[in-house]
Design an enzyme around this catalytic site. Structure first.
Site, PDB file in Angstrom:
ATOM      1  CB  ALA A  84     -36.082 -66.793 -55.554  1.00 35.79           C
ATOM      2  CB  ALA A  85     -31.013 -66.321 -53.353  1.00 34.61           C
ATOM      3  CB  SER A  87     -29.929 -63.585 -49.282  1.00 36.56           C
ATOM      4  OG  SER A  87     -30.677 -63.103 -48.181  1.00 36.56           O
ATOM      5  CB  THR A 132     -23.570 -61.728 -54.321  1.00 36.24           C
ATOM      6  OG1 THR A 132     -22.660 -61.197 -53.375  1.00 36.24           O
ATOM      7  CG2 THR A 132     -23.294 -63.231 -54.428  1.00 36.24           C
ATOM      8  CG  ASP A 133     -19.666 -57.921 -53.741  1.00 32.70           C
ATOM      9  OD1 ASP A 133     -20.334 -58.696 -53.021  1.00 32.70           O
ATOM     10  OD2 ASP A 133     -19.257 -56.813 -53.330  1.00 32.70           O
ATOM     11  CD  GLU A 134     -21.301 -61.885 -49.705  1.00 29.79           C
ATOM     12  OE1 GLU A 134     -21.042 -62.932 -49.104  1.00 29.79           O
ATOM     13  OE2 GLU A 134     -22.095 -61.032 -49.272  1.00 29.79           O
ATOM     14  CE1 TYR A 158     -26.276 -65.469 -50.996  1.00 35.77           C
ATOM     15  CE2 TYR A 158     -24.279 -64.212 -50.559  1.00 35.77           C
ATOM     16  CZ  TYR A 158     -25.518 -64.326 -51.172  1.00 35.77           C
ATOM     17  OH  TYR A 158     -25.989 -63.306 -51.957  1.00 35.77           O
ATOM     18  CE  LYS A 162     -26.894 -65.257 -55.741  1.00 37.49           C
ATOM     19  NZ  LYS A 162     -28.322 -65.138 -56.133  1.00 37.49           N
ATOM     20  CE1 TYR A 215     -21.363 -61.253 -36.100  1.00 37.43           C
ATOM     21  CE2 TYR A 215     -21.008 -61.623 -38.436  1.00 37.43           C
ATOM     22  CZ  TYR A 215     -21.827 -61.679 -37.322  1.00 37.43           C
ATOM     23  OH  TYR A 215     -23.104 -62.169 -37.449  1.00 37.43           O
ATOM     24  NE  ARG A 290     -20.523 -63.649 -41.617  1.00 36.46           N
ATOM     25  CZ  ARG A 290     -21.086 -62.733 -42.419  1.00 36.46           C
ATOM     26  NH1 ARG A 290     -20.451 -62.298 -43.491  1.00 36.46           N
ATOM     27  NH2 ARG A 290     -22.263 -62.231 -42.149  1.00 36.46           N
TER      28      ARG A 290
HETATM   29  P1  NAD Z   1     -33.830 -61.866 -49.206  1.00 36.94           P
HETATM   30  O1  NAD Z   1     -33.326 -62.998 -48.374  1.00 36.94           O
HETATM   31  O2  NAD Z   1     -34.281 -60.619 -48.526  1.00 36.94           O
HETATM   32  O3  NAD Z   1     -35.060 -62.366 -50.106  1.00 36.94           O
HETATM   33  C1  NAD Z   1     -35.060 -63.610 -50.754  1.00 36.94           C
HETATM   34  C2  NAD Z   1     -36.489 -63.899 -51.215  1.00 36.94           C
HETATM   35  O4  NAD Z   1     -36.483 -65.140 -51.926  1.00 36.94           O
HETATM   36  C3  NAD Z   1     -37.482 -64.057 -50.050  1.00 36.94           C
HETATM   37  O5  NAD Z   1     -38.672 -63.346 -50.339  1.00 36.94           O
HETATM   38  C4  NAD Z   1     -37.748 -65.554 -49.993  1.00 36.94           C
HETATM   39  O6  NAD Z   1     -39.042 -65.880 -49.526  1.00 36.94           O
HETATM   40  C5  NAD Z   1     -37.565 -65.940 -51.453  1.00 36.94           C
HETATM   41  N1  NAD Z   1     -37.202 -67.358 -51.625  1.00 36.94           N
HETATM   42  C6  NAD Z   1     -36.236 -68.040 -50.955  1.00 36.94           C
HETATM   43  N2  NAD Z   1     -36.220 -69.328 -51.373  1.00 36.94           N
HETATM   44  C7  NAD Z   1     -37.155 -69.445 -52.345  1.00 36.94           C
HETATM   45  C8  NAD Z   1     -37.603 -70.505 -53.177  1.00 36.94           C
HETATM   46  N3  NAD Z   1     -37.058 -71.730 -53.092  1.00 36.94           N
HETATM   47  N4  NAD Z   1     -38.582 -70.258 -54.073  1.00 36.94           N
HETATM   48  C9  NAD Z   1     -39.142 -69.030 -54.160  1.00 36.94           C
HETATM   49  N5  NAD Z   1     -38.782 -67.988 -53.393  1.00 36.94           N
HETATM   50  C10 NAD Z   1     -37.799 -68.185 -52.504  1.00 36.94           C
HETATM   51  O7  NAD Z   1     -32.670 -61.585 -50.262  1.00 36.94           O
HETATM   52  P2  NAD Z   1     -32.211 -60.191 -50.911  1.00 36.94           P
HETATM   53  O8  NAD Z   1     -31.226 -59.541 -50.022  1.00 36.94           O
HETATM   54  O9  NAD Z   1     -33.407 -59.453 -51.377  1.00 36.94           O
HETATM   55  O10 NAD Z   1     -31.399 -60.735 -52.175  1.00 36.94           O
HETATM   56  C11 NAD Z   1     -32.059 -60.964 -53.415  1.00 36.94           C
HETATM   57  C12 NAD Z   1     -31.042 -61.492 -54.414  1.00 36.94           C
HETATM   58  O11 NAD Z   1     -30.003 -60.535 -54.588  1.00 36.94           O
HETATM   59  C13 NAD Z   1     -30.369 -62.790 -53.974  1.00 36.94           C
HETATM   60  O12 NAD Z   1     -30.229 -63.615 -55.105  1.00 36.94           O
HETATM   61  C14 NAD Z   1     -29.013 -62.346 -53.460  1.00 36.94           C
HETATM   62  O13 NAD Z   1     -28.047 -63.355 -53.647  1.00 36.94           O
HETATM   63  C15 NAD Z   1     -28.738 -61.144 -54.365  1.00 36.94           C
HETATM   64  N6  NAD Z   1     -27.876 -60.104 -53.767  1.00 36.94           N
HETATM   65  C16 NAD Z   1     -28.151 -59.575 -52.539  1.00 36.94           C
HETATM   66  C17 NAD Z   1     -27.355 -58.551 -52.041  1.00 36.94           C
HETATM   67  C18 NAD Z   1     -27.656 -57.915 -50.699  1.00 36.94           C
HETATM   68  O14 NAD Z   1     -26.867 -57.077 -50.236  1.00 36.94           O
HETATM   69  N7  NAD Z   1     -28.766 -58.214 -50.034  1.00 36.94           N
HETATM   70  C19 NAD Z   1     -26.273 -58.080 -52.777  1.00 36.94           C
HETATM   71  C20 NAD Z   1     -26.026 -58.650 -54.038  1.00 36.94           C
HETATM   72  C21 NAD Z   1     -26.840 -59.656 -54.525  1.00 36.94           C
HETATM   73  P1  TYD Z   2     -24.062 -58.844 -43.752  1.00 38.00           P
HETATM   74  O1  TYD Z   2     -25.097 -57.765 -43.673  1.00 38.00           O
HETATM   75  O2  TYD Z   2     -24.375 -60.176 -43.167  1.00 38.00           O
HETATM   76  O3  TYD Z   2     -23.611 -58.976 -45.269  1.00 38.00           O
HETATM   77  P2  TYD Z   2     -22.391 -59.839 -45.956  1.00 38.00           P
HETATM   78  O4  TYD Z   2     -21.824 -60.768 -44.983  1.00 38.00           O
HETATM   79  O5  TYD Z   2     -23.110 -60.542 -47.037  1.00 38.00           O
HETATM   80  O6  TYD Z   2     -21.404 -58.817 -46.437  1.00 38.00           O
HETATM   81  O7  TYD Z   2     -22.753 -58.323 -43.027  1.00 38.00           O
HETATM   82  C1  TYD Z   2     -22.068 -57.172 -43.474  1.00 38.00           C
HETATM   83  C2  TYD Z   2     -20.757 -57.120 -42.708  1.00 38.00           C
HETATM   84  O8  TYD Z   2     -21.043 -56.900 -41.317  1.00 38.00           O
HETATM   85  C3  TYD Z   2     -19.943 -58.403 -42.765  1.00 38.00           C
HETATM   86  O9  TYD Z   2     -18.555 -58.060 -42.828  1.00 38.00           O
HETATM   87  C4  TYD Z   2     -20.259 -59.102 -41.459  1.00 38.00           C
HETATM   88  C5  TYD Z   2     -20.505 -57.937 -40.507  1.00 38.00           C
HETATM   89  N1  TYD Z   2     -21.482 -58.185 -39.416  1.00 38.00           N
HETATM   90  C6  TYD Z   2     -21.141 -57.869 -38.096  1.00 38.00           C
HETATM   91  O10 TYD Z   2     -20.023 -57.409 -37.797  1.00 38.00           O
HETATM   92  N2  TYD Z   2     -22.076 -58.090 -37.124  1.00 38.00           N
HETATM   93  C7  TYD Z   2     -23.304 -58.598 -37.404  1.00 38.00           C
HETATM   94  O11 TYD Z   2     -24.117 -58.819 -36.448  1.00 38.00           O
HETATM   95  C8  TYD Z   2     -23.647 -58.899 -38.754  1.00 38.00           C
HETATM   96  C9  TYD Z   2     -24.994 -59.464 -39.119  1.00 38.00           C
HETATM   97  C10 TYD Z   2     -22.701 -58.665 -39.740  1.00 38.00           C
END
Ligand code: NAD
Ligand code: TYD
Length: 357
Positions: A84-85, A87, A132-134, A158, A162, A215, A290
């Site tokens: 949960a986050a 994100s 996350t790697d971020e 963000y 994290k 971007y 961004r």
């Molecule tokens: P997402 O935004 O799709 O899902 C987040 C979920 O958390 C949602 O279902 C939301 O309802 C729930 N949530 C938010 N706030 C909450 C709260 N206070 N209590 C309970 N539930 C809550 O995110 P995701 O992309 O599935 O990412 C999941 C995790 O993985 C995050 O911790 C994110 O930092 C990490 N992560 C994501 C990526 C990526 O590329 N998406 C990469 C590395 C790590």
């Molecule tokens: P994103 O999916 O938001 O992931 P993160 O920022 O966590 O890496 O974006 C991936 C890359 O794409 C990031 O460098 C930002 C860029 N981006 C665009 O160029 N246009 C867009 O509309 C979005 C959402 C992201």
């Protein structure tokens, strides 16, 4: 022994893929999802599990300590998988408050609840924190990839939130000897990815004939991992990871944003004849960058490969093809997500990016 997992954020993108993955691969285990159903949470992601007696869904906030305490006791949870986050980096720039609340305070609440409950488990517990790697910040073109020992240098609200949560999880291992594990993963993609993120946004905009916002100069690099490979890695870390350790997870797929967008355009041209604008590349539009946009992420995943035996199985070409096909086959999933709220976000977000370079 059968396990009982509390999966926070299990109705989101990675969490819902993980719940499906877990119940397919560990059908005798039980999974309890705790999710607040924010804009990013979607019960439809778990619809097919509703009649599974091993699956339970609880709508609620990870910041609600009494609720979390009650769930740990009621279901005899022994593994917490914490997804949960808030994100989305762009939303964290527009409004950081909820990122601090959920990502920092929410993780703290879960850790405190687990600290209180853990003595009942006779050592048979795990707290997996999905990060996350971020948190490592940004790389130049020639820098070596992030290792587990790379100093933290987050650049967005963000990634800072994290990073804060990672530090708390680490501290609970050293201070309270809780069996915590941290994973830092690169960008995921695949089914159930919410439309605001780059890959689904590009797929959907192509289908709707809308411009494809890239971007800055489009030369930013991300490492992409197919979401089910991430789920397999998390399973491996839960089973074999050493408490107190961090594991980097990556796909070995560094791609510039503009190249990724072109790959998606080509796949759409091939798989979706009759697009509103064809070839889809004509829709590419460079927009204002961004703020604080990290230039490059790259993951050195040698620790999880050599110590735990995990490596990615899906190439970027295979994974993108499957993902594009999924968005074509599942219009009924994403169309309702383009609601009024989403349109308002899109307007606000892309209005601020709209000046052409
Ligand atoms: P997402 O935004 O799709 O899902 C987040 C979920 O958390 C949602 O279902 C939301 O309802 C729930 N949530 C938010 N706030 C909450 C709260 N206070 N209590 C309970 N539930 C809550 O995110 P995701 O992309 O599935 O990412 C999941 C995790 O993985 C995050 O911790 C994110 O930092 C990490 N992560 C994501 C990526 C990526 O590329 N998406 C990469 C590395 C790590
Ligand atoms: P994103 O999916 O938001 O992931 P993160 O920022 O966590 O890496 O974006 C991936 C890359 O794409 C990031 O460098 C930002 C860029 N981006 C665009 O160029 N246009 C867009 O509309 C979005 C959402 C992201």
């Amino acid at each position: 022994m059968n396990e009982t997992l509390l999966v926070t954020g299990g109705a989101g993108f990675i969490g819902s893929n993980f719940v499906h993955y877990w119940l397919r691969n560990h059908p005798d285990d039980a999974v309890v999802v705790l999710d607040a159903l924010t804009y990013a949470g979607n019960r439809d992601n778990l619809k097919d599990l509703e009649n599974n007696p091993h699956f339970h869904f609880v709508e609620g906030d990870i910041c609600d300590r009494a609720l979390v305490d009650g769930l740990l006791e009621k279901y005899n949870i022994n593994i917490i998988a914490h997804f949960a986050a808030e994100s989305h980096v762009d939303r964290s720039i527009l409004a950081p408050d909820s990122f601090i609340k959920t990502n920092v305070m929410g993780t703290f609440t879960l850790l405190e609840a687990f600290r209180n409950y853990y003595p009942q488990l006779d050592g048979n517990g795990r707290f997996l924190h999905v990060s996350t790697d971020e948190v490592y910040g940004t790389l130049d073109a020639n820098d070596s990839a992030f290792q587990e020992t790379t100093p933290y240098a987050p650049n967005s609200p963000y990634s800072a939130s994290k990073a804060g949560s990672d530090h708390l999880v680490r501290a609970y291992y050293y201070t309270y000897e809780l069996p915590t594990l941290i994973t830092n993963c690169s960008n995921n993609y695949g089914p159930y990815h919410y439309p605001e993120k780059l890959i689904p946004l590009i797929c959907i905009n192509i289908l709707l004939g809308k411009s494809l916002p890239v971007y800055g100069d489009g030369q930013n690099v991300r490492d992409w991992l197919y979401v089910l490979d991430h789920c397999r890695a998390l399973d491996t870390v839960i089973q074999k990871g050493k408490p107190g350790e961090t594991y980097n997870i990556g796909g070995n797929n560094e791609v510039k944003n503009i190249e990724l967008v072109r790959m998606l355009c080509q796949l759409m041209d091939e798989l979706a004849p009759g697009l509103p604008v064809s070839p889809a590349q004509e829709l590419i539009t460079f927009v204002k960058d961004r703020p604080g946009h990290d230039r490059r992420y790259a993951i050195d995943a040698s620790k999880i490969r050599t110590e735990l035996g995990w490596e990615p199985s899906v190439t970027i070409e295979q994974g993108l093809r499957q993902t594009v096909q999924w968005y074509l086959d599942n219009r009924h999933w994403w169309e309702p997500l383009l609601s009024q709220d989403y349109q308002a976000y899109y307007q606000q977000m892309y209005h601020s990016h709209s000046s052409q370079l």
